[in-house]
Design an enzyme around this catalytic site. Sequence first.
Site, mmCIF file in Angstrom:
data_model
loop_
_atom_site.group_PDB
_atom_site.id
_atom_site.type_symbol
_atom_site.label_atom_id
_atom_site.label_comp_id
_atom_site.label_asym_id
_atom_site.label_seq_id
_atom_site.Cartn_x
_atom_site.Cartn_y
_atom_site.Cartn_z
ATOM 1 C CB SER A 30 9.886 2.150 2.230
ATOM 2 O OG SER A 30 9.903 3.101 3.283
ATOM 3 C CE1 TYR A 76 5.787 -0.505 4.522
ATOM 4 C CE2 TYR A 76 7.491 0.883 5.495
ATOM 5 C CZ TYR A 76 6.588 0.629 4.478
ATOM 6 O OH TYR A 76 6.494 1.494 3.426
#
Length: 271
Positions: free
Chosen positions: A139, A152
């Site tokens: 990401s 995350y």
Amino acid sequence: MRSTALISGASSGLGAEFAVQLAARGHDVVLVARSRDRLTALAEAIAAEHGVEAHVLVQDLAHPDAARLVAGQLASRGLRVDLLVNNAGFGTCGHFETIAGDRDHEQVMVNVVALVDLTHSLLPGMLERGGGAVVNVASNAAFQPSPYFAVYGAAKAFVLSFGLALREEYRGRGIRVLTLCPGPVETGFFDTIGTRRAAVVGSMTTPEPVVRAALLALDRDRGYVAPGLANSFAAHFMPRRPRTLVAALAERVTRKVLAPMSEPAARESVA
């Protein structure tokens, strides 16, 4: 013999798009996720449209033995994997103390442990056969600390570091390793997480161009790719040091995810 691609988290979003585009390139596909109905529908559509074999493998990747169970099913079906797409993952956001500890534990199991374990299970066979590829989905959160997305962001930073290290290990040995670092992608991630404010950097895009950019980067044997102009700019030009300053600047960007948010459960997402 056609090559076979295994895609984790293949029931929707980027995983489903990887399956479609790889099948269009002539790969047989193995679709891995928890949802049998979604996987079956996708497999049937892919097989009908592209004339390849599409296998369904139902597995919860948060299970501690997930990779071993996946490898066992592959062996029992006589399937070998030439391209591994580690796409499965989910995120949580909000103040760390409000997020259930067991949920973040599951997040690490899926985003980190299952990814490493699947790579351990499948990469040696690629080496033995003299070639293969691994695509790890990270990401844009991988490039800096991400307050309110602490677990995350840290997990995705692991994925990026892991992928780049493996690429250097296996260059010249027939294995390509690519890390995909997308910005916000129009999937169920943001609906489930409870707020589109979680798309804190870059403009929203759709899975199709992200996967297309990833496969092109894999063809070119790139180490990583951050598709999209704004996303690429953030990935390549954001200062990295001093790290405490970077974290403080990141907090100013990510804090907007906090309001309004209702129940802690709304802060969870599968992507």
